[in-house]
Design a protein around this motif. Structure first.
Motif, PDB file in Angstrom:
ATOM      1  N   MET A 148       0.836  -1.191   0.000  1.00 37.96           N
ATOM      2  CA  MET A 148       0.000   0.000   0.000  1.00 37.96           C
ATOM      3  C   MET A 148       0.875   1.247   0.000  1.00 37.96           C
ATOM      4  N   THR A 149       2.117   1.146  -0.325  1.00 38.69           N
ATOM      5  CA  THR A 149       2.976   2.312  -0.275  1.00 38.69           C
ATOM      6  C   THR A 149       2.609   3.299  -1.373  1.00 38.69           C
ATOM      7  N   HIS A 150       2.277   4.487  -0.950  1.00 40.34           N
ATOM      8  CA  HIS A 150       1.989   5.593  -1.857  1.00 40.34           C
ATOM      9  C   HIS A 150       2.273   6.853  -1.046  1.00 40.34           C
ATOM     10  N   PRO A 151       2.947   7.834  -1.618  1.00 43.13           N
ATOM     11  CA  PRO A 151       3.322   9.015  -0.841  1.00 43.13           C
ATOM     12  C   PRO A 151       2.140   9.760  -0.217  1.00 43.13           C
ATOM     13  N   LEU A 152       0.991   9.791  -0.884  1.00 40.62           N
ATOM     14  CA  LEU A 152      -0.158  10.510  -0.327  1.00 40.62           C
ATOM     15  C   LEU A 152      -0.821   9.738   0.808  1.00 40.62           C
ATOM     16  N   ILE A 153      -0.719   8.421   0.774  1.00 40.16           N
ATOM     17  CA  ILE A 153      -1.219   7.626   1.902  1.00 40.16           C
ATOM     18  C   ILE A 153      -0.241   7.735   3.066  1.00 40.16           C
ATOM     19  N   ASP A 154       1.043   7.642   2.772  1.00 38.10           N
ATOM     20  CA  ASP A 154       2.061   7.777   3.823  1.00 38.10           C
ATOM     21  C   ASP A 154       1.966   9.134   4.509  1.00 38.10           C
ATOM     22  N   ARG A 155       1.612  10.166   3.771  1.00 39.49           N
ATOM     23  CA  ARG A 155       1.468  11.522   4.321  1.00 39.49           C
ATOM     24  C   ARG A 155       0.430  11.560   5.453  1.00 39.49           C
ATOM     25  N   LEU A 156      -0.591  10.743   5.352  1.00 37.20           N
ATOM     26  CA  LEU A 156      -1.623  10.721   6.387  1.00 37.20           C
ATOM     27  C   LEU A 156      -1.041  10.302   7.732  1.00 37.20           C
ATOM     28  N   THR A 157      -0.094   9.370   7.701  1.00 37.73           N
ATOM     29  CA  THR A 157       0.499   8.911   8.959  1.00 37.73           C
ATOM     30  C   THR A 157       1.672   9.782   9.396  1.00 37.73           C
ATOM     31  N   THR A 158       2.451  10.281   8.448  1.00 37.34           N
ATOM     32  CA  THR A 158       3.637  11.058   8.820  1.00 37.34           C
ATOM     33  C   THR A 158       3.309  12.515   9.114  1.00 37.34           C
ATOM     34  N   GLU A 159       2.556  13.155   8.240  1.00 39.80           N
ATOM     35  CA  GLU A 159       2.259  14.584   8.420  1.00 39.80           C
ATOM     36  C   GLU A 159       1.077  14.835   9.350  1.00 39.80           C
ATOM     37  N   PHE A 160       0.042  14.004   9.218  1.00 37.24           N
ATOM     38  CA  PHE A 160      -1.169  14.230  10.013  1.00 37.24           C
ATOM     39  C   PHE A 160      -1.224  13.378  11.270  1.00 37.24           C
ATOM     40  N   GLY A 161      -0.337  12.407  11.382  1.00 38.08           N
ATOM     41  CA  GLY A 161      -0.280  11.586  12.590  1.00 38.08           C
ATOM     42  C   GLY A 161      -1.386  10.559  12.722  1.00 38.08           C
ATOM     43  N   TRP A 162      -2.041  10.220  11.622  1.00 40.03           N
ATOM     44  CA  TRP A 162      -3.075   9.196  11.696  1.00 40.03           C
ATOM     45  C   TRP A 162      -2.411   7.849  11.955  1.00 40.03           C
ATOM     46  N   PRO A 163      -2.986   7.052  12.829  1.00 37.83           N
ATOM     47  CA  PRO A 163      -2.411   5.722  13.037  1.00 37.83           C
ATOM     48  C   PRO A 163      -2.625   4.835  11.810  1.00 37.83           C
ATOM     49  N   ARG A 164      -1.675   3.957  11.568  1.00 31.10           N
ATOM     50  CA  ARG A 164      -1.833   2.922  10.537  1.00 31.10           C
ATOM     51  C   ARG A 164      -2.182   1.645  11.285  1.00 31.10           C
ATOM     52  N   LEU A 165      -3.381   1.167  11.068  1.00 30.95           N
ATOM     53  CA  LEU A 165      -3.870  -0.020  11.759  1.00 30.95           C
ATOM     54  C   LEU A 165      -3.389  -1.259  11.009  1.00 30.95           C
ATOM     55  N   THR A 166      -2.628  -2.093  11.698  1.00 30.20           N
ATOM     56  CA  THR A 166      -1.992  -3.231  11.041  1.00 30.20           C
ATOM     57  C   THR A 166      -2.483  -4.596  11.523  1.00 30.20           C
ATOM     58  N   ASP A 167      -3.318  -4.617  12.576  1.00 26.84           N
ATOM     59  CA  ASP A 167      -3.823  -5.902  13.057  1.00 26.84           C
ATOM     60  C   ASP A 167      -5.222  -5.735  13.637  1.00 26.84           C
ATOM     61  N   SER A 168      -5.867  -6.860  13.874  1.00 30.37           N
ATOM     62  CA  SER A 168      -7.260  -6.874  14.349  1.00 30.37           C
ATOM     63  C   SER A 168      -7.433  -6.145  15.673  1.00 30.37           C
ATOM     64  N   GLU A 169      -6.476  -6.325  16.564  1.00 30.17           N
ATOM     65  CA  GLU A 169      -6.580  -5.693  17.879  1.00 30.17           C
ATOM     66  C   GLU A 169      -6.562  -4.172  17.758  1.00 30.17           C
ATOM     67  N   ALA A 170      -5.669  -3.644  16.939  1.00 27.73           N
ATOM     68  CA  ALA A 170      -5.592  -2.192  16.741  1.00 27.73           C
ATOM     69  C   ALA A 170      -6.862  -1.671  16.072  1.00 27.73           C
ATOM     70  N   LEU A 171      -7.376  -2.420  15.122  1.00 30.75           N
ATOM     71  CA  LEU A 171      -8.608  -2.036  14.438  1.00 30.75           C
ATOM     72  C   LEU A 171      -9.769  -1.952  15.427  1.00 30.75           C
ATOM     73  N   GLN A 172      -9.946  -2.985  16.218  1.00 28.73           N
ATOM     74  CA  GLN A 172     -11.040  -3.012  17.189  1.00 28.73           C
ATOM     75  C   GLN A 172     -10.883  -1.908  18.241  1.00 28.73           C
ATOM     76  N   ALA A 173      -9.673  -1.699  18.714  1.00 28.38           N
ATOM     77  CA  ALA A 173      -9.437  -0.659  19.719  1.00 28.38           C
ATOM     78  C   ALA A 173      -9.767   0.715  19.154  1.00 28.38           C
ATOM     79  N   PHE A 174      -9.380   0.960  17.904  1.00 25.06           N
ATOM     80  CA  PHE A 174      -9.618   2.263  17.296  1.00 25.06           C
ATOM     81  C   PHE A 174     -11.112   2.544  17.139  1.00 25.06           C
ATOM     82  N   VAL A 175     -11.853   1.609  16.532  1.00 27.62           N
ATOM     83  CA  VAL A 175     -13.280   1.884  16.277  1.00 27.62           C
ATOM     84  C   VAL A 175     -14.124   1.800  17.538  1.00 27.62           C
ATOM     85  N   SER A 176     -13.636   1.131  18.579  1.00 32.59           N
ATOM     86  CA  SER A 176     -14.406   0.965  19.813  1.00 32.59           C
ATOM     87  C   SER A 176     -14.198   2.084  20.824  1.00 32.59           C
TER      88      SER A 176
END
Length: 130
Positions: free
Chosen positions: A1-29
């Motif tokens: 999924m590497t793309h500079p505009l997607i990477d910008r969301l995590t590097t410049e805006f600080g959005w977390p990149r959810l990489t596993d089920s536990e992180a996904l559930q914790a974020f939406v819950s």
């Protein structure tokens, strides 16, 4: 999924990149309203880069009412199933673990504003891409 505009969301805006089920559930819950950006394959879907640019603007337009995260390739299918939306790129909206709506593909700005206003006003219910 590497793309500079997607990477910008995590590097410049600080959005977390959810990489596993536990992180996904914790974020939406967590308390409040949340948006998952499910990019899909940016090499095959040219709309992915557009949504990566639009998403932070939408968050600002709604005065940071929701927080955002980027869904990693490894859990993309799980996220789409959780949000009951199968098209990418998608913005999946959740409130305290429950899907409240989704927007798939690129839309006009006024369409985003109208749909997000309705989604945020809706009670938690299964998501349906509009």
């Amino acid at each position: 999924m590497t793309h500079p505009l997607i990477d910008r969301l995590t590097t410049e805006f600080g959005w977390p990149r959810l990489t596993d089920s536990e992180a996904l559930q914790a974020f939406v819950s967590a308390p409040g309203e949340h948006v998952l950006f499910v990019p899909g394959d940016p090499a095959r879907n040219l709309e992915t880069a557009d949504v990566a640019v639009i998403a932070p603007e939408l968050r600002m337009a709604f005065q940071n009412r929701f927080d955002c995260a980027v869904v990693d390739d490894d859990i993309e299918t799980e996220a789409r199933e959780l949000g009951k939306t199968y098209k990418t790129p998608s913005l999946l909206f959740f409130r305290e673990g429950q899907p409240i709506g989704a927007i798939a593909k690129v839309r006009d700005w006024s369409d985003y504003m109208d749909r997000i206003t309705r989604i945020l006003a809706a009670p938690a219910a299964p998501a349906v891409a509009e």
